[in-house]
Design a protein around this motif. Structure first.
Motif, PDB file in Angstrom:
ATOM      1  N   TRP A 164      -0.862   6.904   4.053  1.00  0.00           N
ATOM      2  CA  TRP A 164      -2.169   7.501   3.829  1.00  0.00           C
ATOM      3  C   TRP A 164      -2.551   8.484   4.927  1.00  0.00           C
TER       4      TRP A 164
ATOM      5  N   ASP B 284       3.016  10.548  -8.802  1.00  0.00           N
ATOM      6  CA  ASP B 284       3.279   9.120  -8.610  1.00  0.00           C
ATOM      7  C   ASP B 284       3.200   8.725  -7.132  1.00  0.00           C
ATOM      8  N   GLY B 285       2.201   9.259  -6.462  1.00  0.00           N
ATOM      9  CA  GLY B 285       1.986   8.914  -5.065  1.00  0.00           C
ATOM     10  C   GLY B 285       2.899   9.610  -4.083  1.00  0.00           C
TER      11      GLY B 285
ATOM     12  N   LEU C  56       0.510  15.730  -5.611  1.00  0.00           N
ATOM     13  CA  LEU C  56       0.955  14.344  -5.692  1.00  0.00           C
ATOM     14  C   LEU C  56       1.506  14.036  -7.082  1.00  0.00           C
TER      15      LEU C  56
ATOM     16  N   GLU D 148       0.820  -1.214   0.000  1.00  0.00           N
ATOM     17  CA  GLU D 148       0.000   0.000   0.000  1.00  0.00           C
ATOM     18  C   GLU D 148       0.851   1.260   0.000  1.00  0.00           C
ATOM     19  N   GLN D 149       2.126   1.130   0.333  1.00  0.00           N
ATOM     20  CA  GLN D 149       3.010   2.290   0.406  1.00  0.00           C
ATOM     21  C   GLN D 149       4.044   2.287  -0.715  1.00  0.00           C
ATOM     22  N   GLY D 150       3.703   1.669  -1.822  1.00  0.00           N
ATOM     23  CA  GLY D 150       4.614   1.650  -2.952  1.00  0.00           C
ATOM     24  C   GLY D 150       5.726   0.639  -2.810  1.00  0.00           C
TER      25      GLY D 150
ATOM     26  N   ARG E  20      11.111   7.933  -2.537  1.00  0.00           N
ATOM     27  CA  ARG E  20      10.098   7.343  -1.664  1.00  0.00           C
ATOM     28  C   ARG E  20      10.690   7.012  -0.291  1.00  0.00           C
TER      29      ARG E  20
END
Length: 324
Positions: free
Chosen positions: A81, A143-144, A141, A16-18, A68
Motif C-alpha cells: 500500500w 487486480d491489485g 491497477l 493484505e498483499q494478495g 505479484r
C-alpha cells in the motif's frame, strides 16, 4: 504467546498483499525473526517461493502469482500500500505481461516483464526488468497490480521490436474495445515507424498497415474511436442511425450489442455501415492528430483482413530484453 501474535501479524500482512509477503516486510512490520518465519514454513502457515519471498499456505490459486511475486521483489522492503501511493511504485508490469493482464492481443507471456525507473537485477527465473521513464499517467491497477496503460503497452512493445503480427493484434484489441484512441496510437507508434520499414515518424502509415494486417473493419474502428473520444457525439450519431436505419432501436441496447462480442459487432456494423461510416470516418479524419482518412483505411481493410503488407524498407529489429 508473543510468537503466536507475531505469526498472526505476518499472516495478516500477507493477506493484505494478495497472500504474498517478503521476509524484509515481515521483519520490519511485525519484528518476526528468521527462525519464526522458518517455523511458520515448517508448520505450513507459509510456503517459501524464493529466497526472502513467501506466500500463505493453503491459499486459493492465484493466476497472477508470478507477476505479484516479481513486482514485490523489485522493492522487498516496502509494503504494497505504501508503494501504490507513490507516483511510480518502483516499477510496474509492462510489455507482454501488461498486454496479457489487459487482455490485449495473442502474445505469449512466457516471462514476466517489468519496467523500473532505475537499474534493478532480480535473481528470479523468467523475469525481465527493463529500465525506462515512468509517470503516474503510464500505469493503472489491474487486480491489485500496477500495470502499464494500453497505450504505454503498445509503445513499449513497438520499442522492443515485437513482430508486426502480434503488435497488430494488441493494437486491434485496444482500438476496438475503446481503450485507446486512434490519435494516441498514431503518436505512440510514430517513433518506431522507421524500424518497421515505414517512413520516419510515420505513425499514421504504420497504424494503417497494422489495421490491415489485423483485419479490422474500417467501420468498427471508426465507431470505436468515436465512442472513445467523444461519448456525447457518439450517442448522438448512433441515436440518429438507430432511428433511421434500425427502427427505434434503443441507443443503450445498440452500444451493448457493439461490445458483446466481435461477432455481434461485425453483424451490427454491417447493417449500419452505410449510415455510420461517413459520420464516424469524418470525425476521425477531422480530429487533430487523428489517423489516416477513413477512405484509405477502408480500401485496405475488410472483415477478413487484407493482402497489404508493410512497405519495403528496414525489417523489424529483434525483440529487446535490455534497457530501453
Amino acid at each position: 504467546m508473543r510468537s503466536d501474535s507475531r505469526a498472526a501479524q505476518v499472516v495478516a500482512l500477507a493477506a493484505e498483499q494478495g497472500g504474498v509477503v517478503t521476509s524484509r516486510q515481515a521483519r520490519a512490520v511485525t519484528s518476526v525473526s528468521v527462525q519464526q518465519l522458518k517455523r511458520m514454513v515448517d508448520s505450513g502457515v507459509l510456503e517459501r517461493l524464493h529466497h526472502g519471498l513467501y506466500r500463505l499456505g493453503r491459499m486459493p490459486e492465484d493466476v497472477h502469482l508470478e507477476e505479484r511475486v516479481a513486482w514485490l521483489a523489485l522493492d522487498p522492503d516496502v509494503v504494497v500500500w505504501e508503494r501504490l501511493d507513490q507516483p511510480v511504485p518502483t516499477g510496474v508490469l509492462s510489455h507482454r505481461t501488461a498486454a496479457a493482464l489487459l487482455g490485449l492481443g495473442d502474445l505469449d507471456a512466457d516471462v514476466v516483464e517489468l519496467t523500473a525507473t532505475r537499474r534493478i537485477r532480480l535473481s528470479l527465473p523468467g523475469v525481465i526488468v527493463h529500465r525506462g521513464v515512468l509517470s503516474r499517467e503510464d500505469w493503472q491497477l489491474v487486480d491489485g497490480l500496477p500495470v502499464t496503460t494500453p497505450v504505454r503497452a503498445i509503445g513499449d512493445l513497438a520499442a522492443a521490436g515485437t513482430d508486426a503480427g502480434h503488435l497488430a493484434s494488441v493494437v486491434r484489441d485496444a482500438l476496438t474495445r475503446g481503450m485507446v484512441t486512434v490519435a494516441e496510437v498514431v503518436a505512440v507508434l510514430a517513433p518506431h515507424a522507421f524500424d518497421y520499414g515505414h517512413r520516419a515518424l510515420d505513425g499514421q502509415g504504420f497504424l494503417e498497415v497494422l489495421i490491415a494486417q489485423a483485419g479490422v473493419p474500417a467501420t468498427m474502428l471508426a465507431v470505436a474511436d468515436l465512442v472513445r473520444t467523444n461519448t456525447a457525439a457518439a450517442a448522438s450519431t448512433l441515436a440518429s442511425v438507430a432511428a433511421s436505419e434500425a427502427g427505434q432501436l434503443d441507443v443503450a441496447a445498440l452500444m451493448k450489442a457493439m461490445t458483446e462480442s466481435p461477432q455481434a459487432r461485425d453483424a451490427l456494423l454491417r447493417s449500419l455501415s452505410v449510415a455510420i461510416g461517413q459520420s464516424a470516418a469524418g470525425h476521425i479524419s477531422s480530429g487533430a492528430g487523428a489517423a489516416a482518412p477513413a477512405r484509405r483505411v477502408a480500401e485496405d481493410t475488410s472483415t477478413t483482413g487484407s493482402d497489404r503488407t508493410a512497405r519495403p524498407g528496414r525489417s523489424a529489429r529483434p525483440a529487446k530484453t535490455a534497457d530501453r
